[in-house]
Design a protein around this motif. Structure first.
Motif, PDB file in Angstrom:
ATOM      1  N   PRO A  39      -7.571  -4.993   1.525  1.00  0.00           N
ATOM      2  CA  PRO A  39      -8.409  -3.831   1.751  1.00  0.00           C
ATOM      3  C   PRO A  39      -9.892  -4.137   1.523  1.00  0.00           C
ATOM      4  O   PRO A  39     -10.247  -4.905   0.631  1.00  0.00           O
ATOM      5  CB  PRO A  39      -7.891  -2.810   0.728  1.00  0.00           C
ATOM      6  CG  PRO A  39      -7.337  -3.649  -0.393  1.00  0.00           C
ATOM      7  CD  PRO A  39      -6.794  -4.886   0.250  1.00  0.00           C
TER       8      PRO A  39
ATOM      9  N   HIS B  34      -4.017   3.799  -7.535  1.00  0.00           N
ATOM     10  CA  HIS B  34      -2.858   3.429  -6.705  1.00  0.00           C
ATOM     11  C   HIS B  34      -1.786   2.809  -7.610  1.00  0.00           C
ATOM     12  O   HIS B  34      -2.107   2.028  -8.503  1.00  0.00           O
ATOM     13  CB  HIS B  34      -3.297   2.436  -5.623  1.00  0.00           C
ATOM     14  CG  HIS B  34      -2.337   2.366  -4.494  1.00  0.00           C
ATOM     15  ND1 HIS B  34      -1.137   1.704  -4.573  1.00  0.00           N
ATOM     16  CD2 HIS B  34      -2.376   2.900  -3.251  1.00  0.00           C
ATOM     17  CE1 HIS B  34      -0.483   1.829  -3.429  1.00  0.00           C
ATOM     18  NE2 HIS B  34      -1.226   2.555  -2.609  1.00  0.00           N
TER      19      HIS B  34
ATOM     20  N   LEU C  59      -1.439  -2.285  -5.659  1.00  0.00           N
ATOM     21  CA  LEU C  59      -2.813  -2.667  -5.280  1.00  0.00           C
ATOM     22  C   LEU C  59      -3.706  -2.780  -6.516  1.00  0.00           C
ATOM     23  O   LEU C  59      -4.865  -2.351  -6.509  1.00  0.00           O
ATOM     24  CB  LEU C  59      -3.414  -1.659  -4.279  1.00  0.00           C
ATOM     25  CG  LEU C  59      -2.664  -1.464  -2.959  1.00  0.00           C
ATOM     26  CD1 LEU C  59      -3.375  -0.434  -2.072  1.00  0.00           C
ATOM     27  CD2 LEU C  59      -2.515  -2.770  -2.199  1.00  0.00           C
TER      28      LEU C  59
ATOM     29  N   GLU D 246      -8.234   5.554  -5.451  1.00  0.00           N
ATOM     30  CA  GLU D 246      -8.667   6.169  -4.198  1.00  0.00           C
ATOM     31  C   GLU D 246      -9.380   7.459  -4.583  1.00  0.00           C
ATOM     32  O   GLU D 246      -8.878   8.228  -5.407  1.00  0.00           O
ATOM     33  CB  GLU D 246      -7.468   6.491  -3.308  1.00  0.00           C
ATOM     34  CG  GLU D 246      -6.773   5.256  -2.777  1.00  0.00           C
ATOM     35  CD  GLU D 246      -5.425   5.602  -2.173  1.00  0.00           C
ATOM     36  OE1 GLU D 246      -5.313   5.586  -0.952  1.00  0.00           O
ATOM     37  OE2 GLU D 246      -4.493   5.896  -2.933  1.00  0.00           O
TER      38      GLU D 246
ATOM     39  N   TRP E 297       0.824  -1.217   0.000  1.00  0.00           N
ATOM     40  CA  TRP E 297       0.000   0.000   0.000  1.00  0.00           C
ATOM     41  C   TRP E 297       0.858   1.267   0.000  1.00  0.00           C
ATOM     42  O   TRP E 297       0.342   2.352  -0.231  1.00  0.00           O
ATOM     43  CB  TRP E 297      -0.924  -0.007   1.224  1.00  0.00           C
ATOM     44  CG  TRP E 297      -0.187  -0.173   2.520  1.00  0.00           C
ATOM     45  CD1 TRP E 297       0.441   0.813   3.239  1.00  0.00           C
ATOM     46  CD2 TRP E 297       0.052  -1.396   3.220  1.00  0.00           C
ATOM     47  NE1 TRP E 297       1.044   0.280   4.343  1.00  0.00           N
ATOM     48  CE2 TRP E 297       0.817  -1.074   4.366  1.00  0.00           C
ATOM     49  CE3 TRP E 297      -0.310  -2.727   3.005  1.00  0.00           C
ATOM     50  CZ2 TRP E 297       1.236  -2.038   5.287  1.00  0.00           C
ATOM     51  CZ3 TRP E 297       0.101  -3.681   3.919  1.00  0.00           C
ATOM     52  CH2 TRP E 297       0.855  -3.339   5.034  1.00  0.00           C
TER      53      TRP E 297
ATOM     54  N   ARG F 171       3.108   4.111  -1.266  1.00  0.00           N
ATOM     55  CA  ARG F 171       3.386   4.706  -2.578  1.00  0.00           C
ATOM     56  C   ARG F 171       4.860   5.066  -2.739  1.00  0.00           C
ATOM     57  O   ARG F 171       5.337   5.217  -3.854  1.00  0.00           O
ATOM     58  CB  ARG F 171       2.552   5.982  -2.765  1.00  0.00           C
ATOM     59  CG  ARG F 171       1.074   5.740  -3.011  1.00  0.00           C
ATOM     60  CD  ARG F 171       0.296   7.044  -3.060  1.00  0.00           C
ATOM     61  NE  ARG F 171      -1.100   6.812  -3.403  1.00  0.00           N
ATOM     62  CZ  ARG F 171      -1.603   6.951  -4.633  1.00  0.00           C
ATOM     63  NH1 ARG F 171      -0.842   7.361  -5.621  1.00  0.00           N
ATOM     64  NH2 ARG F 171      -2.877   6.702  -4.862  1.00  0.00           N
TER      65      ARG F 171
ATOM     66  N   THR G  50      -5.650   4.821   3.429  1.00  0.00           N
ATOM     67  CA  THR G  50      -5.618   3.351   3.552  1.00  0.00           C
ATOM     68  C   THR G  50      -5.687   2.875   5.010  1.00  0.00           C
ATOM     69  O   THR G  50      -5.043   1.914   5.379  1.00  0.00           O
ATOM     70  CB  THR G  50      -4.392   2.721   2.839  1.00  0.00           C
ATOM     71  OG1 THR G  50      -3.181   3.304   3.312  1.00  0.00           O
ATOM     72  CG2 THR G  50      -4.482   2.882   1.343  1.00  0.00           C
TER      73      THR G  50
ATOM     74  N   MET H  38     -10.773   4.091  -0.658  1.00  0.00           N
ATOM     75  CA  MET H  38     -10.274   3.034  -1.551  1.00  0.00           C
ATOM     76  C   MET H  38     -11.429   2.357  -2.287  1.00  0.00           C
ATOM     77  O   MET H  38     -12.368   1.867  -1.650  1.00  0.00           O
ATOM     78  CB  MET H  38      -9.511   2.010  -0.703  1.00  0.00           C
ATOM     79  CG  MET H  38      -9.032   0.779  -1.440  1.00  0.00           C
ATOM     80  SD  MET H  38      -7.832   1.140  -2.734  1.00  0.00           S
ATOM     81  CE  MET H  38      -6.406   1.626  -1.761  1.00  0.00           C
TER      82      MET H  38
END
Ligand SMILES: C[S@@+](CC[C@H](N)C(=O)[O-])C[C@H]1O[C@@H](n2cnc3c(N)ncnc32)[C@H](O)[C@@H]1O
Length: 208
Positions: A162, A191, A194, A199, A29, A31, A121, A153
């Motif tokens: 998630p 994202h 993922l 998002e 998750w 970045r 997240t 998300m």
């Protein structure tokens, strides 16, 4: 709370060993850079020096330090002690201070309700059976007129984490009686991992 709820919560609490995932560096998750919505809200003047901000379930995200570097007062909480130690090391190296706590982000109460709440997240990481608890906690943690900076998300398939934050569900959870929604459509940020899930960025104002 019913017995079934209680079981769901304790299952959720144990379903992911977040600390082990950080220790294994298994954190897809992340970045690796500031979220682009952070810049959006900074340019819009929502993120500004002198404000207080709470980052629940902060993990090893870069935003707590970025907030502190900009002159905001930061509180950040996570279950995973290794993530909080990591945050503490970043703050120390930068010569900055913040309230960095290992614990339950829903139970935490800042000294005073905050101006900003940064949701990244975290809501999608907790079991949907806890969403009403999440909303009640956020309402208590944010000062009247403050903002919940949310990155909801989007995920269609079942199962998690998630857990997808469907926008119809979000509108029901963050009801218009307690939260003011912007007129503009939320901006989507895919994202980088993922599975490229988007998002949706929404700044919700906590009503008095
Ligand atoms: C998917 S990670 C996201 C981390 C961080 N927000 C980011 O964007 O990199 C979810 C995080 O929520 C934390 N978490 C889950 N439930 C929590 C709770 N009830 N209280 C505190 N932290 C929690 C986990 O330990 C983990 O760090």
């Amino acid at each position: 709370m019913s017995e079934g709820d209680s079981e769901a919560k304790s299952e959720d609490r144990q379903s992911v060993d977040w600390d082990a995932r950080f220790r294994a560096d298994d954190a897809p998750w992340e970045r690796g850079e500031l979220h682009p919505a952070f810049t959006l809200w900074l340019d819009a003047g929502l993120i500004a020096a002198g404000k207080s901000v709470y980052v629940p379930g902060c993990g090893r995200s870069l935003e707590p330090l970025a907030f502190a570097s900009l002159g905001l007062t930061v509180s950040a909480v996570d279950y995973a002690s290794s993530a909080i130690v990591w945050q503490w090391q970043q703050f120390k190296a930068a010569g900055l201070t913040g309230t960095l706590v290992t614990g339950d982000a829903l139970a935490f109460r800042p000294d005073r309700p905050v101006d900003l709440y940064y949701e990244q997240t975290f809501l999608c990481a907790i079991h949907p059976s806890k969403r009403e608890e999440y909303e009640a906690a956020a309402y208590a943690q944010i000062a009247p007129g403050g903002h919940l900076l949310a990155l909801f998300m989007q995920k269609q398939e079942r199962g998690g984490p998630p857990y997808g934050c469907d926008m119809a569900d979000m509108r029901a959870l963050f009801s218009g009686e307690r939260w003011a929604w912007p007129d503009a459509e939320p901006q989507a940020f895919p994202h980088p991992s993922l599975g490229g899930k988007a998002e949706l960025a929404v700044a919700l104002r906590r009503k008095p």
